[in-house]
Design a protein around this motif. Structure first.
Motif, mmCIF file in Angstrom:
data_model
loop_
_atom_site.group_PDB
_atom_site.id
_atom_site.type_symbol
_atom_site.label_atom_id
_atom_site.label_comp_id
_atom_site.label_asym_id
_atom_site.label_seq_id
_atom_site.Cartn_x
_atom_site.Cartn_y
_atom_site.Cartn_z
ATOM 1 N N TYR A 50 -11.090 -10.856 -4.211
ATOM 2 C CA TYR A 50 -10.021 -10.018 -4.765
ATOM 3 C C TYR A 50 -10.554 -8.802 -5.533
ATOM 4 O O TYR A 50 -10.182 -7.670 -5.239
ATOM 5 N N SER A 51 -11.395 -9.006 -6.516
ATOM 6 C CA SER A 51 -11.856 -7.896 -7.364
ATOM 7 C C SER A 51 -12.623 -6.851 -6.578
ATOM 8 O O SER A 51 -12.378 -5.640 -6.724
ATOM 9 N N SER A 52 -13.543 -7.291 -5.740
ATOM 10 C CA SER A 52 -14.332 -6.323 -4.975
ATOM 11 C C SER A 52 -13.473 -5.607 -3.935
ATOM 12 O O SER A 52 -13.673 -4.420 -3.669
ATOM 13 N N VAL A 53 -12.488 -6.300 -3.376
ATOM 14 C CA VAL A 53 -11.608 -5.675 -2.394
ATOM 15 C C VAL A 53 -10.766 -4.579 -3.037
ATOM 16 O O VAL A 53 -10.591 -3.504 -2.458
ATOM 17 N N LEU A 54 -10.265 -4.835 -4.233
ATOM 18 C CA LEU A 54 -9.466 -3.801 -4.903
ATOM 19 C C LEU A 54 -10.274 -2.527 -5.113
ATOM 20 O O LEU A 54 -9.766 -1.426 -4.898
ATOM 21 N N VAL A 55 -11.515 -2.684 -5.514
ATOM 22 C CA VAL A 55 -12.374 -1.510 -5.706
ATOM 23 C C VAL A 55 -12.549 -0.751 -4.393
ATOM 24 O O VAL A 55 -12.445 0.477 -4.351
ATOM 25 N N LEU A 56 -12.785 -1.476 -3.313
ATOM 26 C CA LEU A 56 -12.976 -0.823 -2.011
ATOM 27 C C LEU A 56 -11.704 -0.139 -1.530
ATOM 28 O O LEU A 56 -11.753 0.986 -1.016
ATOM 29 N N LEU A 107 -4.161 4.606 4.758
ATOM 30 C CA LEU A 107 -4.143 3.153 4.579
ATOM 31 C C LEU A 107 -2.823 2.577 5.081
ATOM 32 O O LEU A 107 -2.798 1.558 5.780
ATOM 33 N N TYR A 108 -1.731 3.235 4.754
ATOM 34 C CA TYR A 108 -0.416 2.799 5.229
ATOM 35 C C TYR A 108 -0.347 2.847 6.756
ATOM 36 O O TYR A 108 0.060 1.873 7.407
ATOM 37 N N GLU A 109 -0.720 3.978 7.345
ATOM 38 C CA GLU A 109 -0.638 4.130 8.801
ATOM 39 C C GLU A 109 -1.501 3.100 9.527
ATOM 40 O O GLU A 109 -1.104 2.572 10.566
ATOM 41 N N THR A 110 -2.664 2.826 8.965
ATOM 42 C CA THR A 110 -3.541 1.814 9.548
ATOM 43 C C THR A 110 -2.858 0.452 9.555
ATOM 44 O O THR A 110 -2.889 -0.280 10.554
ATOM 45 N N SER A 111 -2.227 0.109 8.455
ATOM 46 C CA SER A 111 -1.576 -1.198 8.315
ATOM 47 C C SER A 111 -0.336 -1.307 9.190
ATOM 48 O O SER A 111 -0.127 -2.323 9.863
ATOM 49 N N ALA A 168 -1.696 1.079 -4.573
ATOM 50 C CA ALA A 168 -1.865 1.020 -3.117
ATOM 51 C C ALA A 168 -2.907 -0.031 -2.746
ATOM 52 O O ALA A 168 -2.735 -0.775 -1.776
ATOM 53 N N ALA A 169 -3.983 -0.108 -3.528
ATOM 54 C CA ALA A 169 -5.016 -1.121 -3.291
ATOM 55 C C ALA A 169 -4.442 -2.524 -3.461
ATOM 56 O O ALA A 169 -4.726 -3.423 -2.662
ATOM 57 N N GLU A 170 -3.646 -2.709 -4.490
ATOM 58 C CA GLU A 170 -3.016 -4.014 -4.707
ATOM 59 C C GLU A 170 -2.059 -4.356 -3.567
ATOM 60 O O GLU A 170 -2.011 -5.504 -3.106
ATOM 61 N N ALA A 171 -1.322 -3.359 -3.088
ATOM 62 C CA ALA A 171 -0.414 -3.578 -1.962
ATOM 63 C C ALA A 171 -1.195 -3.877 -0.681
ATOM 64 O O ALA A 171 -0.768 -4.711 0.127
ATOM 65 N N ALA A 172 -2.333 -3.213 -0.505
ATOM 66 C CA ALA A 172 -3.166 -3.477 0.673
ATOM 67 C C ALA A 172 -3.703 -4.907 0.628
ATOM 68 O O ALA A 172 -3.735 -5.592 1.658
ATOM 69 N N PHE A 173 -4.106 -5.338 -0.555
ATOM 70 C CA PHE A 173 -4.555 -6.723 -0.676
ATOM 71 C C PHE A 173 -3.409 -7.671 -0.338
ATOM 72 O O PHE A 173 -3.598 -8.653 0.395
#
Length: 135
Positions: free
Chosen positions: A77-83, A96-100, A49-54
């Motif tokens: 990229y790396s820090s965003v995936l962690v967040l 996360l999906y609904e927000t996007s 999901a984090a990768e998809a959000a990125f």
């Protein structure tokens, strides 16, 4: 903190991207954003999901017309995936999906003020509200 600063920077980039997209996106461009958001919902775990959000945020940046924005997003990229993983662990992939997808709807409707207001709201909620990114 660094995480809060990153969230604010990402929001500023997303708000700028929304303006560029609304100004000149085709129906196919908007459909690509919806597909990218859908990939978040379809992710099998928080990491995916984090990768998809990125990927969603990167698609926003690419469509913005700002050639620097995708490079700036990629540099985090790396820090965003962690967040994003942490966001999913604390708030759920569905949030996360609904927000996007809600941002996609504002872009589809060519409603810049609603898109920017939504980005601002989500940023405030992530930094100091109910959509935590801290354990």
């Amino acid at each position: 903190t660094i995480a809060a600063a990153r969230v604010v920077l990402e929001a500023a980039g997303a708000a700028g991207a929304a303006g560029g997209i609304i100004a000149c996106a085709s129906e196919e461009d908007i459909a690509a954003l919806f597909r990218a958001a859908e990939a978040i919902r379809e992710a099998g775990d928080n990491r995916h999901a984090a990768e998809a959000a990125f990927a969603f945020q990167h698609e926003l940046a690419m469509q913005s017309g700002n050639t620097l924005l995708p490079l700036i997003f990629r540099s985090f990229y790396s820090s965003v995936l962690v967040l994003w993983e942490r966001f999913c662990a604390l708030n759920g992939v569905s949030m996360l999906y609904e927000t996007s997808v809600r941002l996609c709807r504002h872009i589809r409707d060519r409603d810049l003020s609603a898109a920017v207001a939504w980005i601002d709201y989500c940023t405030r909620e992530t930094v100091s509200g109910s959509r935590r990114i801290y354990y």
